[in-house]
Design a protein around this motif. Structure first.
Motif, mmCIF file in Angstrom:
data_model
loop_
_atom_site.group_PDB
_atom_site.id
_atom_site.type_symbol
_atom_site.label_atom_id
_atom_site.label_comp_id
_atom_site.label_asym_id
_atom_site.label_seq_id
_atom_site.Cartn_x
_atom_site.Cartn_y
_atom_site.Cartn_z
ATOM 1 N N VAL A 64 -24.398 18.228 20.432
ATOM 2 C CA VAL A 64 -25.683 18.588 19.826
ATOM 3 C C VAL A 64 -25.997 17.664 18.652
ATOM 4 N N ASP A 65 -24.953 17.201 17.964
ATOM 5 C CA ASP A 65 -25.144 16.335 16.799
ATOM 6 C C ASP A 65 -25.861 15.038 17.168
ATOM 7 N N ILE A 66 -25.667 14.577 18.385
ATOM 8 C CA ILE A 66 -26.376 13.373 18.825
ATOM 9 C C ILE A 66 -27.881 13.622 18.807
ATOM 10 N N ILE A 92 -29.994 4.461 16.990
ATOM 11 C CA ILE A 92 -29.555 3.692 18.160
ATOM 12 C C ILE A 92 -28.804 2.437 17.726
ATOM 13 N N ARG A 93 -29.282 1.815 16.669
ATOM 14 C CA ARG A 93 -28.668 0.569 16.200
ATOM 15 C C ARG A 93 -27.415 0.799 15.366
ATOM 16 N N SER A 94 -27.188 2.027 14.937
ATOM 17 C CA SER A 94 -26.052 2.272 14.049
ATOM 18 C C SER A 94 -24.934 3.066 14.732
ATOM 19 N N TRP A 95 -25.113 4.380 14.869
ATOM 20 C CA TRP A 95 -23.994 5.229 15.262
ATOM 21 C C TRP A 95 -24.070 5.789 16.676
ATOM 22 N N LEU A 96 -25.112 5.511 17.412
ATOM 23 C CA LEU A 96 -25.269 6.155 18.719
ATOM 24 C C LEU A 96 -24.111 5.839 19.664
ATOM 25 N N LEU A 97 -23.735 4.575 19.772
ATOM 26 C CA LEU A 97 -22.676 4.195 20.706
ATOM 27 C C LEU A 97 -21.356 4.876 20.348
ATOM 28 N N VAL A 98 -21.016 4.844 19.060
ATOM 29 C CA VAL A 98 -19.772 5.483 18.610
ATOM 30 C C VAL A 98 -19.806 6.976 18.907
ATOM 31 N N ASP A 99 -20.932 7.605 18.597
ATOM 32 C CA ASP A 99 -21.045 9.051 18.812
ATOM 33 C C ASP A 99 -20.954 9.413 20.290
ATOM 34 N N CYS A 100 -21.564 8.609 21.138
ATOM 35 C CA CYS A 100 -21.528 8.898 22.580
ATOM 36 C C CYS A 100 -20.110 8.781 23.126
ATOM 37 N N VAL A 101 -19.416 7.715 22.744
ATOM 38 C CA VAL A 101 -18.041 7.517 23.222
ATOM 39 C C VAL A 101 -17.125 8.618 22.698
ATOM 40 N N ALA A 102 -17.301 8.970 21.424
ATOM 41 C CA ALA A 102 -16.420 9.958 20.798
ATOM 42 C C ALA A 102 -16.739 11.387 21.216
ATOM 43 N N PHE A 124 -7.897 8.982 26.501
ATOM 44 C CA PHE A 124 -9.316 8.893 26.192
ATOM 45 C C PHE A 124 -9.695 9.795 25.020
ATOM 46 N N ARG A 125 -8.865 10.810 24.768
ATOM 47 C CA ARG A 125 -9.147 11.695 23.640
ATOM 48 C C ARG A 125 -9.087 10.963 22.309
ATOM 49 N N LEU A 126 -8.371 9.846 22.289
ATOM 50 C CA LEU A 126 -8.297 9.057 21.057
ATOM 51 C C LEU A 126 -9.676 8.611 20.593
ATOM 52 N N ALA A 127 -10.614 8.537 21.524
ATOM 53 C CA ALA A 127 -11.965 8.118 21.165
ATOM 54 C C ALA A 127 -12.577 9.051 20.129
ATOM 55 N N ARG A 128 -12.105 10.296 20.096
ATOM 56 C CA ARG A 128 -12.635 11.241 19.112
ATOM 57 C C ARG A 128 -12.375 10.775 17.684
ATOM 58 N N LEU A 129 -11.293 10.025 17.511
ATOM 59 C CA LEU A 129 -10.937 9.569 16.169
ATOM 60 C C LEU A 129 -11.888 8.497 15.657
ATOM 61 N N LEU A 130 -12.755 7.982 16.528
ATOM 62 C CA LEU A 130 -13.757 7.018 16.076
ATOM 63 C C LEU A 130 -14.678 7.635 15.028
ATOM 64 N N ARG A 131 -14.787 8.953 15.063
ATOM 65 C CA ARG A 131 -15.675 9.625 14.106
ATOM 66 C C ARG A 131 -15.172 9.514 12.672
ATOM 67 N N LEU A 132 -13.912 9.161 12.509
ATOM 68 C CA LEU A 132 -13.382 8.990 11.152
ATOM 69 C C LEU A 132 -14.160 7.924 10.389
ATOM 70 N N ALA A 133 -14.772 6.996 11.134
ATOM 71 C CA ALA A 133 -15.563 5.949 10.487
ATOM 72 C C ALA A 133 -16.761 6.538 9.750
ATOM 73 N N ARG A 134 -17.209 7.712 10.178
ATOM 74 C CA ARG A 134 -18.366 8.350 9.548
ATOM 75 C C ARG A 134 -17.974 9.309 8.435
ATOM 76 N N LEU A 135 -16.693 9.633 8.372
ATOM 77 C CA LEU A 135 -16.259 10.676 7.447
ATOM 78 C C LEU A 135 -16.519 10.299 5.992
ATOM 79 N N LYS A 136 -16.262 9.051 5.640
ATOM 80 C CA LYS A 136 -16.455 8.613 4.254
ATOM 81 C C LYS A 136 -17.910 8.771 3.827
ATOM 82 N N ALA A 137 -18.834 8.355 4.696
ATOM 83 C CA ALA A 137 -20.257 8.460 4.372
ATOM 84 C C ALA A 137 -20.689 9.922 4.272
#
Length: 227
Positions: A64-66, A92-102, A124-137
């Motif tokens: 839903v966050d997407i 689309i230019r920033s976080w969409l790809l990361v969010d879709c994969v994760a 493939f579950r490791l892809a969820r950890l891509l969201r850590l890139a957004r945690l700081k922001a």
């Protein structure tokens, strides 16, 4: 003060809904950052009804966050941007790809007995950890809304504690995975030496965590000796 949006359905970046939504997201990211490495390294599945429900809830949240992100305004050099087309293009230019994969719900997919046999589904579950890139922001946005210095200090201490705990947790999980890999391939393994291969999960985890903590203790000792 916050500018008034003239675009129905758009979410103000400093609004109450966005703040609450981000708090849920921070909780979900931290939760998955602990659970995913544990599942992968120790080869366990979530069997408790409550934890399984939490995992499904968080997976649903990220899907839903997407949609929410497509409708969430942002600040561009201090200027509030709420135009739907501009906001969508920015996402689309920033976080969409990361969010879709994760956000692919691998737990839902792996319900199939055929797919569950493949270890790749777990990886493939490791892809969820891509969201850590957004945690700081996300944390920075939360801190910006806090006026109390005491609360800011408390948040900083909490972040430090979580980072240290998460790092030790990851080291423990990796250490167990290395030992288990060596054991599976007939090589000498610390797991065999410690006799914890068939031990309960909590015993296996604590044995690996002891190693992780010993690393930090050694590093601290080396730093102290240098100084």
């Amino acid at each position: 003060g916050a500018a008034v949006s003239h675009h129905p359905g758009m979410v103000h970046p400093d609004g109450g809904f966005r703040f609450a939504w981000d708090m849920i997201g921070i909780t979900a990211i931290v939760y998955q950052s602990f659970v995913v490495p544990l599942q992968l390294s120790f080869g366990i599945e979530v069997t408790f009804v409550l934890l399984e429900a939490i995992s499904v809830l968080f997976d649903s949240y990220f899907l839903v966050d997407i949609l929410v992100s497509f409708r969430s305004g942002y600040l561009n050099k201090g200027v509030l941007v709420m135009d739907p087309s501009t906001v969508a293009l920015h996402y689309i230019r920033s976080w969409l790809l990361v969010d879709c994969v994760a956000s692919v719900p691998w737990d839902w997919i792996s319900v199939s007995p055929d797919l569950k046999a493949f270890a790749m589904v777990r990886l493939f579950r490791l892809a969820r950890l891509l969201r850590l890139a957004r945690l700081k922001a996300m944390m920075a946005k939360v801190e910006d809304r806090v006026d109390s210095e005491a609360v800011v200090l408390g948040l900083a201490l909490c972040k430090l504690f979580v980072v240290l705990l998460m790092t030790a947790h990851w080291v423990a999980c990796v250490w167990w995975a290395i030992g288990h890999f060596a054991q599976a391939h007939g090589d000498d393994s610390w797991i065999e030496a410690e006799g914890v291969l068939a031990a309960p999960l909590n015993t296996r985890y604590m044995a690996a965590m002891f190693y992780a903590i010993s690393i930090f203790a050694t590093m601290y000792g080396d730093i102290g000796a240098t100084n």
